[in-house]
Design a protein around this motif. Sequence first.
Motif, PDB file in Angstrom:
ATOM      1  N   LYS A   1       0.825  -1.202   0.000  1.00  0.00           N
ATOM      2  CA  LYS A   1       0.000   0.000   0.000  1.00  0.00           C
ATOM      3  C   LYS A   1       0.856   1.247   0.000  1.00  0.00           C
ATOM      4  O   LYS A   1       0.601   2.215  -0.726  1.00  0.00           O
ATOM      5  CB  LYS A   1      -0.917  -0.031   1.221  1.00  0.00           C
ATOM      6  CG  LYS A   1      -1.967   1.073   1.221  1.00  0.00           C
ATOM      7  CD  LYS A   1      -2.914   0.884   2.381  1.00  0.00           C
ATOM      8  CE  LYS A   1      -3.986   1.974   2.362  1.00  0.00           C
ATOM      9  NZ  LYS A   1      -4.927   1.836   3.483  1.00  0.00           N
ATOM     10  N   LYS A   2       1.951   1.236   0.792  1.00  0.00           N
ATOM     11  CA  LYS A   2       2.848   2.389   0.854  1.00  0.00           C
ATOM     12  C   LYS A   2       3.569   2.582  -0.474  1.00  0.00           C
ATOM     13  O   LYS A   2       3.724   3.703  -0.973  1.00  0.00           O
ATOM     14  CB  LYS A   2       3.851   2.206   1.989  1.00  0.00           C
ATOM     15  CG  LYS A   2       4.757   3.399   2.203  1.00  0.00           C
ATOM     16  CD  LYS A   2       5.662   3.170   3.398  1.00  0.00           C
ATOM     17  CE  LYS A   2       6.568   4.378   3.625  1.00  0.00           C
ATOM     18  NZ  LYS A   2       7.467   4.173   4.772  1.00  0.00           N
ATOM     19  N   SER A   3       4.026   1.477  -1.072  1.00  0.00           N
ATOM     20  CA  SER A   3       4.716   1.569  -2.361  1.00  0.00           C
ATOM     21  C   SER A   3       3.777   2.089  -3.440  1.00  0.00           C
ATOM     22  O   SER A   3       4.181   2.849  -4.323  1.00  0.00           O
ATOM     23  CB  SER A   3       5.262   0.196  -2.762  1.00  0.00           C
ATOM     24  OG  SER A   3       6.177  -0.279  -1.788  1.00  0.00           O
ATOM     25  N   ARG A   4       2.518   1.696  -3.380  1.00  0.00           N
ATOM     26  CA  ARG A   4       1.547   2.156  -4.369  1.00  0.00           C
ATOM     27  C   ARG A   4       1.347   3.656  -4.250  1.00  0.00           C
ATOM     28  O   ARG A   4       1.271   4.374  -5.265  1.00  0.00           O
ATOM     29  CB  ARG A   4       0.232   1.426  -4.165  1.00  0.00           C
ATOM     30  CG  ARG A   4      -0.806   1.735  -5.245  1.00  0.00           C
ATOM     31  CD  ARG A   4      -2.064   0.924  -5.000  1.00  0.00           C
ATOM     32  NE  ARG A   4      -1.776  -0.507  -4.973  1.00  0.00           N
ATOM     33  CZ  ARG A   4      -2.652  -1.424  -4.632  1.00  0.00           C
ATOM     34  NH1 ARG A   4      -3.892  -1.050  -4.269  1.00  0.00           N
ATOM     35  NH2 ARG A   4      -2.328  -2.705  -4.632  1.00  0.00           N
ATOM     36  N   LYS A   5       1.302   4.169  -3.032  1.00  0.00           N
ATOM     37  CA  LYS A   5       1.158   5.614  -2.842  1.00  0.00           C
ATOM     38  C   LYS A   5       2.368   6.356  -3.396  1.00  0.00           C
ATOM     39  O   LYS A   5       2.246   7.409  -4.026  1.00  0.00           O
ATOM     40  CB  LYS A   5       0.976   5.936  -1.359  1.00  0.00           C
ATOM     41  CG  LYS A   5      -0.378   5.512  -0.792  1.00  0.00           C
ATOM     42  CD  LYS A   5      -0.494   5.938   0.653  1.00  0.00           C
ATOM     43  CE  LYS A   5      -1.865   5.569   1.223  1.00  0.00           C
ATOM     44  NZ  LYS A   5      -1.985   5.986   2.644  1.00  0.00           N
ATOM     45  N   LEU A   6       3.572   5.807  -3.153  1.00  0.00           N
ATOM     46  CA  LEU A   6       4.778   6.446  -3.661  1.00  0.00           C
ATOM     47  C   LEU A   6       4.778   6.466  -5.176  1.00  0.00           C
ATOM     48  O   LEU A   6       5.143   7.463  -5.811  1.00  0.00           O
ATOM     49  CB  LEU A   6       6.012   5.710  -3.136  1.00  0.00           C
ATOM     50  CG  LEU A   6       7.373   6.262  -3.602  1.00  0.00           C
ATOM     51  CD1 LEU A   6       7.548   7.693  -3.130  1.00  0.00           C
ATOM     52  CD2 LEU A   6       8.511   5.391  -3.059  1.00  0.00           C
TER      53      LEU A   6
ATOM     54  N   ILE B   1       4.229   9.435 -10.403  1.00  0.00           N
ATOM     55  CA  ILE B   1       3.541   9.615 -11.689  1.00  0.00           C
ATOM     56  C   ILE B   1       2.861  10.983 -11.743  1.00  0.00           C
ATOM     57  O   ILE B   1       2.918  11.689 -12.764  1.00  0.00           O
ATOM     58  CB  ILE B   1       2.523   8.486 -11.905  1.00  0.00           C
ATOM     59  CG1 ILE B   1       3.253   7.136 -12.056  1.00  0.00           C
ATOM     60  CG2 ILE B   1       1.667   8.758 -13.135  1.00  0.00           C
ATOM     61  CD1 ILE B   1       2.320   5.953 -12.155  1.00  0.00           C
ATOM     62  N   ALA B   2       2.237  11.377 -10.645  1.00  0.00           N
ATOM     63  CA  ALA B   2       1.562  12.677 -10.622  1.00  0.00           C
ATOM     64  C   ALA B   2       2.557  13.811 -10.787  1.00  0.00           C
ATOM     65  O   ALA B   2       2.305  14.794 -11.490  1.00  0.00           O
ATOM     66  CB  ALA B   2       0.779  12.832  -9.311  1.00  0.00           C
ATOM     67  N   SER B   3       3.740  13.695 -10.150  1.00  0.00           N
ATOM     68  CA  SER B   3       4.763  14.730 -10.277  1.00  0.00           C
ATOM     69  C   SER B   3       5.259  14.826 -11.710  1.00  0.00           C
ATOM     70  O   SER B   3       5.458  15.919 -12.253  1.00  0.00           O
ATOM     71  CB  SER B   3       5.930  14.428  -9.331  1.00  0.00           C
ATOM     72  OG  SER B   3       5.494  14.385  -7.989  1.00  0.00           O
ATOM     73  N   ALA B   4       5.478  13.664 -12.341  1.00  0.00           N
ATOM     74  CA  ALA B   4       5.952  13.664 -13.729  1.00  0.00           C
ATOM     75  C   ALA B   4       4.925  14.301 -14.655  1.00  0.00           C
ATOM     76  O   ALA B   4       5.265  15.077 -15.551  1.00  0.00           O
ATOM     77  CB  ALA B   4       6.263  12.240 -14.180  1.00  0.00           C
TER      78      ALA B   4
END
Length: 211
Positions: A43-48, A53-56
């Motif tokens: 779950k934590k890795s998915r958030k990261l 992706i959002a930043s890119a």
Amino acid sequence: MGNFNVNQVIIPDNFIDNPTVDKGKNMATAAKPSAPPSAPPAKKSRKLLIFIIASALLLGGGAAAYFMMKPAGADSKEEKEKPSIPPTYVPLGTFTANLIHEDNIDRYLQIAISIKISKPELEEAIKARNPEILDHVNMLLSSQRPSVLATIAGKQKLARDIKTQVELILGLRNAAPGSGQIKSASAPAAIEPQQPDSGIEEALFTSFIIQ
């Protein structure tokens, strides 16, 4: 020592039912339940990953918006702001020429000419062909009329004609039919094809006297 009577031992009724009563160290201790396994970090890795992706996408969208909103002439403006090579001035010398007779009066022209160039390598070419340039300029000057050279338009036309002669001698101009001939100031101007940038900017008069 007196006789011990078992029947005289009284066991409280709550000894067995009361969980707070210490029933002795010899009683088996109940096994503690094992700790629940730690949750996987998926779950934590998915958030990261979502954050990256959002930043890119945000950065890519900002760059695209910059190029879309950039004025069309911005690049050309930046190119124009680049420092250019300063022009070079090559003096041809001072000329004295008799002008065409008008009103039975002899007039002559004394003029000092310099050639403005934007390509420094042309200076040596002008010096190497200097005798030919002087010959063509002298013939051009002797074909002028005092009344024409007295006007600004006449002086400007003479400057253009001198520039043309220099370009023709150096092989920098695509000659039109008859353009290599010396014409008087009163002759109609021939329509010439568009010429590429020759590096010869203009002919300048540093001195201009009609007597």
